[in-house]
Motif scaffolding. Sequence first.
Motif, PDB file in Angstrom:
ATOM      1  N   ALA A  26       0.871  -1.178   0.000  1.00  0.00           N
ATOM      2  CA  ALA A  26       0.000   0.000   0.000  1.00  0.00           C
ATOM      3  C   ALA A  26       0.906   1.226   0.000  1.00  0.00           C
ATOM      4  CB  ALA A  26      -0.889  -0.013   1.236  1.00  0.00           C
ATOM      5  N   VAL A  27       0.936   1.929  -1.101  1.00  0.00           N
ATOM      6  CA  VAL A  27       1.753   3.147  -1.165  1.00  0.00           C
ATOM      7  C   VAL A  27       0.900   4.307  -0.689  1.00  0.00           C
ATOM      8  CG1 VAL A  27       2.850   4.806  -2.712  1.00  0.00           C
ATOM      9  CG2 VAL A  27       3.200   2.369  -3.076  1.00  0.00           C
ATOM     10  N   ARG A  28       1.401   5.067   0.274  1.00  0.00           N
ATOM     11  CA  ARG A  28       0.618   6.204   0.771  1.00  0.00           C
ATOM     12  C   ARG A  28       1.423   7.485   0.657  1.00  0.00           C
ATOM     13  NH1 ARG A  28      -1.626   4.679   5.763  1.00  0.00           N
ATOM     14  NH2 ARG A  28       0.435   5.153   6.504  1.00  0.00           N
ATOM     15  N   PHE A  29       0.835   8.429  -0.024  1.00  0.00           N
ATOM     16  CA  PHE A  29       1.492   9.719  -0.215  1.00  0.00           C
ATOM     17  C   PHE A  29       1.056  10.654   0.910  1.00  0.00           C
ATOM     18  CE2 PHE A  29       1.066   7.856  -4.468  1.00  0.00           C
ATOM     19  CZ  PHE A  29       2.408   7.824  -4.823  1.00  0.00           C
ATOM     20  N   ILE A  30       2.032  11.301   1.514  1.00  0.00           N
ATOM     21  CA  ILE A  30       1.737  12.204   2.628  1.00  0.00           C
ATOM     22  C   ILE A  30       1.880  13.642   2.150  1.00  0.00           C
ATOM     23  CG2 ILE A  30       2.403  12.866   4.966  1.00  0.00           C
ATOM     24  CD1 ILE A  30       3.705  10.113   5.249  1.00  0.00           C
ATOM     25  N   GLU A  31       0.845  14.414   2.364  1.00  0.00           N
ATOM     26  CA  GLU A  31       0.924  15.849   2.042  1.00  0.00           C
ATOM     27  C   GLU A  31       2.076  16.457   2.817  1.00  0.00           C
ATOM     28  OE1 GLU A  31      -2.633  17.614   3.545  1.00  0.00           O
ATOM     29  OE2 GLU A  31      -3.572  17.767   1.598  1.00  0.00           O
ATOM     30  N   GLU A  32       2.875  17.220   2.172  1.00  0.00           N
ATOM     31  CA  GLU A  32       3.979  17.871   2.877  1.00  0.00           C
ATOM     32  C   GLU A  32       3.435  18.996   3.757  1.00  0.00           C
ATOM     33  OE1 GLU A  32       8.412  19.510   1.910  1.00  0.00           O
ATOM     34  OE2 GLU A  32       6.858  19.967   0.479  1.00  0.00           O
ATOM     35  N   SER A  55     -12.535   2.857   3.281  1.00  0.00           N
ATOM     36  CA  SER A  55     -11.481   2.653   4.280  1.00  0.00           C
ATOM     37  C   SER A  55     -12.103   2.536   5.660  1.00  0.00           C
ATOM     38  CB  SER A  55     -10.520   3.838   4.284  1.00  0.00           C
ATOM     39  OG  SER A  55     -10.063   4.082   2.987  1.00  0.00           O
ATOM     40  N   GLU A  56     -11.329   1.993   6.584  1.00  0.00           N
ATOM     41  CA  GLU A  56     -11.756   1.957   7.983  1.00  0.00           C
ATOM     42  C   GLU A  56     -12.049   3.385   8.436  1.00  0.00           C
ATOM     43  OE1 GLU A  56      -9.247   0.426  11.221  1.00  0.00           O
ATOM     44  OE2 GLU A  56      -8.792  -1.195   9.825  1.00  0.00           O
ATOM     45  N   LYS A  57     -12.992   3.522   9.366  1.00  0.00           N
ATOM     46  CA  LYS A  57     -13.406   4.856   9.790  1.00  0.00           C
ATOM     47  C   LYS A  57     -12.226   5.723  10.262  1.00  0.00           C
ATOM     48  CE  LYS A  57     -17.039   6.702  12.666  1.00  0.00           C
ATOM     49  NZ  LYS A  57     -16.989   6.719  14.108  1.00  0.00           N
ATOM     50  N   SER A  58     -11.321   5.108  11.000  1.00  0.00           N
ATOM     51  CA  SER A  58     -10.241   5.917  11.574  1.00  0.00           C
ATOM     52  C   SER A  58      -8.987   5.939  10.688  1.00  0.00           C
ATOM     53  CB  SER A  58      -9.878   5.355  12.944  1.00  0.00           C
ATOM     54  OG  SER A  58      -9.545   3.994  12.803  1.00  0.00           O
ATOM     55  N   SER A  59      -9.121   5.476   9.448  1.00  0.00           N
ATOM     56  CA  SER A  59      -7.954   5.454   8.571  1.00  0.00           C
ATOM     57  C   SER A  59      -7.400   6.855   8.357  1.00  0.00           C
ATOM     58  CB  SER A  59      -8.360   4.845   7.225  1.00  0.00           C
ATOM     59  OG  SER A  59      -7.324   5.011   6.291  1.00  0.00           O
ATOM     60  N   THR A  60      -6.080   6.979   8.365  1.00  0.00           N
ATOM     61  CA  THR A  60      -5.479   8.290   8.150  1.00  0.00           C
ATOM     62  C   THR A  60      -5.408   8.623   6.670  1.00  0.00           C
ATOM     63  OG1 THR A  60      -3.356   7.166   8.273  1.00  0.00           O
ATOM     64  CG2 THR A  60      -4.021   8.439  10.198  1.00  0.00           C
ATOM     65  N   SER A  61      -5.611   7.614   5.827  1.00  0.00           N
ATOM     66  CA  SER A  61      -5.492   7.889   4.387  1.00  0.00           C
ATOM     67  C   SER A  61      -6.805   7.599   3.680  1.00  0.00           C
ATOM     68  CB  SER A  61      -4.401   6.996   3.794  1.00  0.00           C
ATOM     69  OG  SER A  61      -4.655   5.642   4.072  1.00  0.00           O
ATOM     70  N   ARG A  62      -6.993   8.267   2.539  1.00  0.00           N
ATOM     71  CA  ARG A  62      -8.071   7.856   1.640  1.00  0.00           C
ATOM     72  C   ARG A  62      -7.417   6.970   0.596  1.00  0.00           C
ATOM     73  NH1 ARG A  62     -11.368  12.900  -0.121  1.00  0.00           N
ATOM     74  NH2 ARG A  62     -12.199  11.385  -1.590  1.00  0.00           N
ATOM     75  N   ASN A  63      -8.027   5.828   0.371  1.00  0.00           N
ATOM     76  CA  ASN A  63      -7.329   4.783  -0.380  1.00  0.00           C
ATOM     77  C   ASN A  63      -8.012   4.459  -1.698  1.00  0.00           C
ATOM     78  OD1 ASN A  63      -5.411   4.375   1.778  1.00  0.00           O
ATOM     79  ND2 ASN A  63      -7.158   3.581   2.911  1.00  0.00           N
ATOM     80  N   SER A  79      -7.892   1.879  -5.442  1.00  0.00           N
ATOM     81  CA  SER A  79      -7.362   0.693  -6.118  1.00  0.00           C
ATOM     82  C   SER A  79      -7.323   0.955  -7.616  1.00  0.00           C
ATOM     83  CB  SER A  79      -8.242  -0.523  -5.813  1.00  0.00           C
ATOM     84  OG  SER A  79      -9.511  -0.324  -6.381  1.00  0.00           O
ATOM     85  N   ILE A  80      -6.523   0.173  -8.284  1.00  0.00           N
ATOM     86  CA  ILE A  80      -6.422   0.251  -9.738  1.00  0.00           C
ATOM     87  C   ILE A  80      -6.695  -1.155 -10.259  1.00  0.00           C
ATOM     88  CG2 ILE A  80      -4.860   0.702 -11.681  1.00  0.00           C
ATOM     89  CD1 ILE A  80      -3.326   2.597  -9.742  1.00  0.00           C
ATOM     90  N   GLU A  81      -7.515  -1.238 -11.252  1.00  0.00           N
ATOM     91  CA  GLU A  81      -7.918  -2.555 -11.748  1.00  0.00           C
ATOM     92  C   GLU A  81      -6.702  -3.424 -12.084  1.00  0.00           C
ATOM     93  OE1 GLU A  81     -11.157  -4.477 -14.720  1.00  0.00           O
ATOM     94  OE2 GLU A  81     -10.716  -2.352 -14.960  1.00  0.00           O
ATOM     95  N   ASN A  82      -6.741  -4.654 -11.605  1.00  0.00           N
ATOM     96  CA  ASN A  82      -5.685  -5.647 -11.842  1.00  0.00           C
ATOM     97  C   ASN A  82      -4.348  -5.344 -11.163  1.00  0.00           C
ATOM     98  OD1 ASN A  82      -7.386  -7.191 -13.424  1.00  0.00           O
ATOM     99  ND2 ASN A  82      -6.910  -5.998 -15.264  1.00  0.00           N
ATOM    100  N   TYR A  83      -4.321  -4.361 -10.306  1.00  0.00           N
ATOM    101  CA  TYR A  83      -3.101  -4.092  -9.544  1.00  0.00           C
ATOM    102  C   TYR A  83      -3.207  -4.812  -8.187  1.00  0.00           C
ATOM    103  CZ  TYR A  83      -0.925  -0.629 -12.616  1.00  0.00           C
ATOM    104  OH  TYR A  83      -0.300  -0.021 -13.655  1.00  0.00           O
ATOM    105  N   VAL A  84      -2.114  -5.399  -7.757  1.00  0.00           N
ATOM    106  CA  VAL A  84      -2.129  -6.190  -6.527  1.00  0.00           C
ATOM    107  C   VAL A  84      -2.188  -5.287  -5.288  1.00  0.00           C
ATOM    108  CG1 VAL A  84      -0.880  -7.983  -5.252  1.00  0.00           C
ATOM    109  CG2 VAL A  84      -0.633  -7.832  -7.727  1.00  0.00           C
ATOM    110  N   GLY A  85      -1.458  -4.195  -5.331  1.00  0.00           N
ATOM    111  CA  GLY A  85      -1.395  -3.311  -4.165  1.00  0.00           C
ATOM    112  C   GLY A  85      -2.442  -2.209  -4.219  1.00  0.00           C
ATOM    113  N   SER A  86      -2.262  -1.194  -3.409  1.00  0.00           N
ATOM    114  CA  SER A  86      -3.215  -0.079  -3.421  1.00  0.00           C
ATOM    115  C   SER A  86      -2.461   1.235  -3.191  1.00  0.00           C
ATOM    116  CB  SER A  86      -4.275  -0.270  -2.335  1.00  0.00           C
ATOM    117  OG  SER A  86      -3.661  -0.180  -1.080  1.00  0.00           O
ATOM    118  N   VAL A  87      -3.190   2.315  -3.359  1.00  0.00           N
ATOM    119  CA  VAL A  87      -2.585   3.636  -3.243  1.00  0.00           C
ATOM    120  C   VAL A  87      -3.427   4.456  -2.267  1.00  0.00           C
ATOM    121  CG1 VAL A  87      -2.110   5.752  -4.516  1.00  0.00           C
ATOM    122  CG2 VAL A  87      -1.749   3.562  -5.630  1.00  0.00           C
ATOM    123  N   GLY A  88      -2.776   5.254  -1.450  1.00  0.00           N
ATOM    124  CA  GLY A  88      -3.525   6.099  -0.518  1.00  0.00           C
ATOM    125  C   GLY A  88      -2.903   7.484  -0.442  1.00  0.00           C
ATOM    126  N   ILE A  89      -3.680   8.421   0.016  1.00  0.00           N
ATOM    127  CA  ILE A  89      -3.145   9.770   0.235  1.00  0.00           C
ATOM    128  C   ILE A  89      -3.520  10.187   1.659  1.00  0.00           C
ATOM    129  CG2 ILE A  89      -3.089  12.166  -0.589  1.00  0.00           C
ATOM    130  CD1 ILE A  89      -4.151  11.128  -3.285  1.00  0.00           C
TER     131      ILE A  89
END
Length: 330
Positions: free
Chosen positions: A185-191, A226-234, A236-246
């Motif tokens: 799960a790649v998560r991008f953090i706002e600077e 996402s889970e209610k308390s998740s710090t990221s909004r997540n 998915s991309i079709e056919n991709y194994v992982g996920s992306v979050g911000i």
Amino acid sequence: MSKLIDNFGRQINYVRLAVTDRCNLRCQYCMPAHGIDIVPRKELLTFKEMYRLIRVLTELGVNKIRLTGGEPFVRKDFVGFLEMLSFNDLLEDINITTNGALIYNHIETLEKLKKVKNINLSIDSLKADRFNEITRRNVFDEVYKTMEALEKSNMNLKLNVVVQSGINTDEINDFVRLTKDKNIAVRFIEEMPFNGKGQREMQENWTFKKILNEIKKEFSVEEIQSEKSSTSRNFSIENYVGSVGIIPAFTRTICNDCNRIRITSTGTFKNCLFDDGVFNLRDFIRNGASNDDLKELFLSLIKEKPENGFIAEANRTKGNVSESMSTIGG
Ligand code: SF4
């Protein structure tokens, strides 16, 4: 059993504990090249003290912990502390945020500790030269090797990428591509415009929206519930194994569901990432407080939890937020 519920009805079940203020890297956005002043060892909580604080918190409903630093693996016998924590039957998840430079040889041991479920690896570039420049250390190969080993392990791996204007924004979609075949799960953090440590001026503000737009230029993403308390909004991309979050670290849109408190390596209790610490737990226990005293204290401190990070920041008395960006990402 009394629970930690604040004045806004939020129940706290998650504590982030910094086990050290020391770090083996010198990331540009986090500290100057010569490092920061570290506190004398005796001012740090001992592992025994940490264990006790966590035990009391779990008796008040905390069931998840994240261990951060500095870099947690810099602290001697950190793995022993993880083993110790695993004996707390009220604790369900032990998560770790690390820069990955010191953990390769510990991965097998971590896998055996069943409660260690999630590793967040901070990595801001996939280019060796750039990575080494950002961290001011020559450790890219080690960190990349660790990332690959963690991806194959039985733990969940998240990558925390601090999006830094003018530094690594051209790599956002390289990180997204990693998730095609890797269960990450790649998560991008706002600077955050962090202040006070002599960092560079930000050229552009890479907000949640801007990061998402950049990803959408190349990928068709779908938001995942996402889970209610998740710090990221997540996403998915079709056919991709992982996920992306911000992680909207700066715009703070996640406070309504905040479920967390923090304890620094010197025992300062924080109700919010943006407050400047509301109580010194270390002195309290070193002055003989009992576990019942601690419980009472936690129950009252939680009633002071600010509604959101903006209010916490406005109430600060000690200047700017100084927490390392790399530990912000959940
Ligand atoms: S900014 Fe403070 S209140 Fe908001 S989610 Fe983070 S810790 Fe919780």
